[in-house]
Design an enzyme around this catalytic site. Structure first.
Site, PDB file in Angstrom:
ATOM      1  N   THR A  66      19.653  54.243  20.113  1.00 58.31           N
ATOM      2  CA  THR A  66      18.209  54.209  20.380  1.00 58.31           C
ATOM      3  C   THR A  66      17.474  55.407  19.750  1.00 58.31           C
ATOM      4  OG1 THR A  66      18.769  53.180  22.465  1.00 58.31           O
ATOM      5  CG2 THR A  66      16.548  54.041  22.283  1.00 58.31           C
ATOM      6  N   GLU A 112      21.880  48.747  27.577  1.00 53.88           N
ATOM      7  CA  GLU A 112      22.731  47.647  27.091  1.00 53.88           C
ATOM      8  C   GLU A 112      21.984  46.318  27.128  1.00 53.88           C
ATOM      9  OE1 GLU A 112      26.525  47.045  26.544  1.00 53.88           O
ATOM     10  OE2 GLU A 112      25.929  48.847  25.511  1.00 53.88           O
TER      11      GLU A 112
HETATM   12  C1  LIG Z   1      19.562  56.201  31.555  1.00 53.93           C
HETATM   13  C2  LIG Z   1      19.582  55.664  30.150  1.00 53.93           C
HETATM   14  C3  LIG Z   1      20.691  55.871  29.348  1.00 53.93           C
HETATM   15  C4  LIG Z   1      20.713  55.413  28.031  1.00 53.93           C
HETATM   16  N1  LIG Z   1      21.811  55.649  27.248  1.00 53.93           N
HETATM   17  C5  LIG Z   1      21.784  55.306  25.935  1.00 53.93           C
HETATM   18  C6  LIG Z   1      22.878  55.634  25.059  1.00 53.93           C
HETATM   19  O1  LIG Z   1      23.891  56.164  25.480  1.00 53.93           O
HETATM   20  N2  LIG Z   1      22.756  55.321  23.750  1.00 53.93           N
HETATM   21  C7  LIG Z   1      21.642  54.702  23.256  1.00 53.93           C
HETATM   22  O2  LIG Z   1      21.608  54.457  22.054  1.00 53.93           O
HETATM   23  N3  LIG Z   1      20.614  54.353  24.048  1.00 53.93           N
HETATM   24  C8  LIG Z   1      20.649  54.632  25.379  1.00 53.93           C
HETATM   25  N4  LIG Z   1      19.594  54.294  26.191  1.00 53.93           N
HETATM   26  C9  LIG Z   1      18.454  53.583  25.644  1.00 53.93           C
HETATM   27  C10 LIG Z   1      18.396  52.123  26.070  1.00 53.93           C
HETATM   28  O3  LIG Z   1      19.369  51.387  25.405  1.00 53.93           O
HETATM   29  C11 LIG Z   1      16.980  51.609  25.793  1.00 53.93           C
HETATM   30  O4  LIG Z   1      16.131  52.302  26.690  1.00 53.93           O
HETATM   31  C12 LIG Z   1      16.872  50.106  26.009  1.00 53.93           C
HETATM   32  O5  LIG Z   1      17.520  49.415  24.984  1.00 53.93           O
HETATM   33  C13 LIG Z   1      15.411  49.637  26.048  1.00 53.93           C
HETATM   34  O6  LIG Z   1      14.725  50.070  24.924  1.00 53.93           O
HETATM   35  P1  LIG Z   1      13.351  50.895  25.039  1.00 53.93           P
HETATM   36  O7  LIG Z   1      13.573  52.026  25.963  1.00 53.93           O
HETATM   37  O8  LIG Z   1      12.934  51.211  23.662  1.00 53.93           O
HETATM   38  O9  LIG Z   1      12.344  49.902  25.703  1.00 53.93           O
HETATM   39  P2  LIG Z   1      11.281  49.027  24.933  1.00 53.93           P
HETATM   40  O10 LIG Z   1      11.986  48.145  23.993  1.00 53.93           O
HETATM   41  O11 LIG Z   1      10.209  49.881  24.382  1.00 53.93           O
HETATM   42  O12 LIG Z   1      10.729  48.177  26.144  1.00 53.93           O
HETATM   43  C14 LIG Z   1       9.525  48.507  26.852  1.00 53.93           C
HETATM   44  C15 LIG Z   1       8.911  47.209  27.378  1.00 53.93           C
HETATM   45  O13 LIG Z   1       8.557  46.369  26.278  1.00 53.93           O
HETATM   46  C16 LIG Z   1       9.067  45.063  26.472  1.00 53.93           C
HETATM   47  N5  LIG Z   1       9.472  44.484  25.176  1.00 53.93           N
HETATM   48  C17 LIG Z   1      10.042  45.120  24.112  1.00 53.93           C
HETATM   49  N6  LIG Z   1      10.297  44.252  23.111  1.00 53.93           N
HETATM   50  C18 LIG Z   1       9.916  43.039  23.548  1.00 53.93           C
HETATM   51  C19 LIG Z   1       9.950  41.719  22.982  1.00 53.93           C
HETATM   52  N7  LIG Z   1      10.454  41.487  21.765  1.00 53.93           N
HETATM   53  N8  LIG Z   1       9.476  40.693  23.721  1.00 53.93           N
HETATM   54  C20 LIG Z   1       8.994  40.909  24.969  1.00 53.93           C
HETATM   55  N9  LIG Z   1       8.938  42.111  25.549  1.00 53.93           N
HETATM   56  C21 LIG Z   1       9.386  43.171  24.871  1.00 53.93           C
HETATM   57  C22 LIG Z   1      10.293  45.248  27.369  1.00 53.93           C
HETATM   58  O14 LIG Z   1      10.538  44.067  28.140  1.00 53.93           O
HETATM   59  C23 LIG Z   1       9.887  46.409  28.258  1.00 53.93           C
HETATM   60  O15 LIG Z   1       9.205  45.925  29.376  1.00 53.93           O
HETATM   61  C24 LIG Z   1      19.586  54.727  27.523  1.00 53.93           C
HETATM   62  C25 LIG Z   1      18.471  54.495  28.347  1.00 53.93           C
HETATM   63  C26 LIG Z   1      18.474  54.952  29.644  1.00 53.93           C
HETATM   64  C27 LIG Z   1      17.266  54.687  30.509  1.00 53.93           C
END
Ligand SMILES: Cc1cc2nc3c(=O)[nH]c(=O)nc-3n(C[C@H](O)[C@H](O)[C@H](O)COP(=O)(O)OP(=O)(O)OC[C@H]3O[C@@H](n4cnc5c(N)ncnc54)[C@H](O)[C@@H]3O)c2cc1C
Length: 731
Positions: free
Chosen positions: A190, A479
């Site tokens: 991410t 995930e």
């Molecule tokens: C505690 C924690 C540990 C983590 N550990 C890791 C790790 O070890 N390695 C790593 O790489 N990542 C890690 N992550 C990241 C995690 O994988 C991402 O937070 C997750 O994939 C969601 O992506 P985002 O945060 O960019 O959310 P976003 O994609 O920005 O989502 C925000 C909102 O937008 C909506 N949205 C986004 N795209 C769409 C779509 N196409 N259609 C409809 N709605 C949409 C979603 O439903 C959500 O409500 C971690 C996150 C957390 C919170």
């Protein structure tokens, strides 16, 4: 002098307008005559005022079980509790025991403490090969013994990736050392600006043919790696980057990159930090990272499948390997379901044990506090909420066990050369995407509901339940975020409805979409599955109709799906809930045959019915307009009546059912969910009395010498003289 902050002003403004002086003083407490116990017969001296009078309650509950608790515990855990008991003494050191005091540490001190624990734990584990073997065979998890603060990602996601994507030489170079924890790596996918949209990742890995190196670079602020768990305390990271050769982008690939030198400082071109306090209490080791033209050797690209020749020829992952990709993703989704089970079951255990000992509200004609009051577990709404969490925990458990068994059988068949065995994997994979979303969202909801069911005490960190909800919340997002995964499942449902319309053969998980509606008796067990199928089938059909009409108007696929996303999420959810119900039914028949274990079979079926009927009543609106043998209102009334009967039936087994999960007190770390039920003693002795705010002699308030400047000390001394403590003796 006292400063009136803006915060304080806003608090004052929003306080309801109470006139404190008009509140009557509470009436003097009577000295209660008590016929059934001696708790209140004397005023002070002979009363045992450090006894919560709850110690006999849970043993009585256990004695009333309709099934053999040890047998069910064994079916759930095999000899898991014994394995935990075997290794637990290894970690019986003050450093690990002092965990409940963590809540009083600052963010920085909390991190220091967790690193001390991880370091000591590594020393212990290295000198105990048995432990290592049990861990590698997945019989135990690190967090059952010590708080790893994110380091587990190295041993799970990173090592799994290396197992499946490193070539032989890379495995020799990295894997043995990784297994020993000689270096620790994060899983860095991410970025600050890109999470769900993985294809949008911006970090680049550009091939330099002249030096046979990759140059890893973060070209923008939004390309900084953000969120990798365990990254702050890492030496390396498995970094996802867009592979670029000769100015052409070839797609995402994973590379090993070193972050820290042996002296703990950063490698040249690497900027690394921790992202700051989060909503859960244990994560103080999540990182961000910027790469500025960082050079790594060519063979640090994981190259089992995608390869680059010294001349810069790129060979992508062969298409036929996608089936293996499905399997590893499916196994990781099932693993998350197991975590959901574990956390939900802990919450149910704490809430049900506490509800069994907590009393509130007088029974008719009674006025004796304690003996004259109802146990809160006997209130119907409390049962609805806490038994729901118990039923859902079992549903998650049997589903994860049944599905992982199924996937492993398919995996073995593929490894033996039977590629046809994997034919229905794409569909199962789509269903499991939805399942990960529904399972984690619903488990989170159950966990938080259990916390609320503990009333005010559920707000205490020492309850052990207060931290479960924030600690679990990450699994809803990581995930695969809930909406994204449910939409993946919905795409597949649309395809399935089209397949059904074309009259083509359908695989088992989805065949119900092509079936016609059947009349059913809502109060019968068979009626529940018919109702769940009816709901899921019609939502999938309604979704497909809406989607097709948008497509017919010229909208592209993604825009059309986005347009009907609300319905899509509902349809995916309904499909998954039907799938879970059916799997659970099969699992019960497999694991607890009626003829072998009739009592467990009966109680498991009750829980399953409860899960099914609660799903129906909580989604009553989905049935509007569907043709059923009885009108909707009558249908829902019969569902609710049946739920009430089930709650009565489950009640005597409630404590035995959560005992069967087999959590040790040392795992629950809960004043409310203790096995012995002595909750009041625990809240008082283990939590309040140990609070550092209560540590000064004679109960002096911490900060008094600052605070006293705003008080009228003369007046306080005057009233001080008017109050006294009576010497001992009967009044
Ligand atoms: C505690 C924690 C540990 C983590 N550990 C890791 C790790 O070890 N390695 C790593 O790489 N990542 C890690 N992550 C990241 C995690 O994988 C991402 O937070 C997750 O994939 C969601 O992506 P985002 O945060 O960019 O959310 P976003 O994609 O920005 O989502 C925000 C909102 O937008 C909506 N949205 C986004 N795209 C769409 C779509 N196409 N259609 C409809 N709605 C949409 C979603 O439903 C959500 O409500 C971690 C996150 C957390 C919170």
């Amino acid at each position: 002098m006292f400063k009136c902050s803006r915060f304080f002003v806003s608090v004052l403004l929003f306080v309801p307008r109470f006139d404190f002086f008009s509140i009557p003083f509470p009436p003097l407490l009577p000295s209660f005559p008590c016929l059934t116990c001696d708790r209140f017969t004397t005023t002070t001296d002979t009363m045992n005022n450090n006894d919560g009078f709850t110690s006999t309650i849970l043993p009585k509950e256990r004695a009333g079980a309709s099934f053999d608790i040890a047998k069910l515990t064994y079916a759930i855990n095999r000899n898991h509790s014994k394995i935990i008991e075997k290794f637990a003494p290894l970690f019986d050191e003050e450093l690990f025991r002092s965990k409940e005091d963590d809540v009083n540490l600052s963010y920085e001190d909390g991190f220091r403490k967790s690193i001390e624990r991880v370091t000591r734990a590594f020393e212990i584990v290295r000198s105990n090969p048995d432990f290592m073997v049990a861990h590698m065979r997945q019989k135990i998890q690190m967090q059952q013994f010590f708080d790893h603060n994110g380091v587990f990602v190295h041993f799970t996601m990173v090592m799994n990736y290396m197992f499946s994507h490193a070539d032989k030489a890379q495995k020799r170079y990295w894997l043995t050392k990784a297994r020993e924890g000689d270096f620790v790596a994060a899983y860095a996918q991410t970025e600050l600006g890109h999470g769900s949209n993985v294809r949008g990742l911006e970090t680049t890995a550009t091939f330099d043919r002249s030096t046979q190196e990759w140059e890893i670079h973060s070209p923008t602020l939004t390309s900084l790696k953000w969120w990798p768990t365990g990254m702050y305390a890492c030496t390396h990271a498995l970094v996802y980057a867009q592979l670029v050769i000769g100015g052409e982008t070839k797609g995402l690939n994973a590379f090993m990159v070193q972050l820290r030198k042996a002296d703990g400082t950063l490698m040249p071109g690497v900027e690394l930090g921790e992202i700051g306090p989060k909503m859960n209490t244990t994560s103080s080791n999540i990182g961000y990272c910027r790469f500025t033209r960082v050079r790594i050797p060519k063979d640090w690209l994981f190259s089992k499948y995608s390869k680059v020749s010294p001349e810069g020829q790129y060979v992508p992952v062969p298409k036929k390997l996608s089936k293996f990709k499905y399997i590893s993703m499916m196994l990781s989704r099932v693993a998350i379901m197991t975590i959901a089970y574990d956390m939900c079951a802990r919450a149910a255990t704490i809430a049900i044990r506490y509800s069994a000992v907590r009393r509130q509200g007088f029974k008719p004609g009674q006025t004796t506090p304690g003996e004259g009051e109802h146990f809160i577990i006997d209130y119907k709404m409390q049962q609805y909420r806490i038994f729901r969490a118990c039923a859902f925990s079992y549903c998650l458990l049997w589903n994860s066990r049944y599905i992982s068994g199924y996937i492993k059988r398919v995996q073995t068949a593929i490894n033996d050369g039977d590629m046809a065995a994997a034919d229905d994997l794409p569909e199962l994979h789509a269903t499991l995407s939805g399942l990960k979303a529904t399972a984690t969202v619903q488990a989170h909801d159950c966990i938080e509901e259990c916390r609320k069911c503990c009333g005010g005490q559920g707000f205490l960190m020492s309850s052990g339940i207060a931290k479960l909800s924030p600690d679990f919340s990450e699994w809803v997002t990581v995930e695969g975020e809930q909406v994204i995964l449910s939409l993946q499942c919905a795409r597949f449902l649309i395809k399935a409805v089209h397949t059904a319309k074309e009259g083509k053969a359908m695989t088992a998980t989805i065949a119900y979409i092509g079936e016609s509606d059947r009349p059913f008796d809502p109060s019968s067990p068979a009626g529940i599955i018919e109702a769940l199928k009816l709901r899921a089938r019609h939502l999938a059909k309604r979704l497909t109709e809406q989607f097709d009409s948008l497509r017919a108007r010229g909208m592209n696929f993604d825009d059309a799906l986005n347009r009907c996303a609300m319905l899509a999420i509902k349809a995916a959810n309904a499909h998954v809930q039907k799938f879970m119900y059916e799997n659970n039914e099969i699992a019960i028949e497999q694991f607890f045959k009626k003829q072998d274990t009739p009592a467990i079979n009966t109680v498991m079926r009750r829980l399953l019915r409860l899960y099914g009927l609660q799903t129906i009543t909580e989604n009553a609106g989905d049935f509007i307009g569907l043709s059923m043998t009885v009108p909707l209102a009558a249908f829902m009334e019969s569902v609710d009546r049946r739920i009430t009967v089930l709650l009565d039936e489950i009640r005597p087994d409630a404590v035995p059912l959560v005992d069967s999960f087999g959590f040790l007190d040392s795992q629950l770390q809960s004043t409310l969910g203790r096995y012995d039920g002595n909750v009041y003693e625990a809240i008082y002795n283990d939590a309040a009395k140990k609070n550092p705010l209560n540590s000064l002699p004679n109960g002096k308030m911490i900060g008094w010498d600052t605070y006293k400047s705003i008080l009228d000390l003369d007046f306080i001394q005057e009233t001080e003289k008017k109050q006294r403590q009576r010497a001992t003796g009967k009044l």
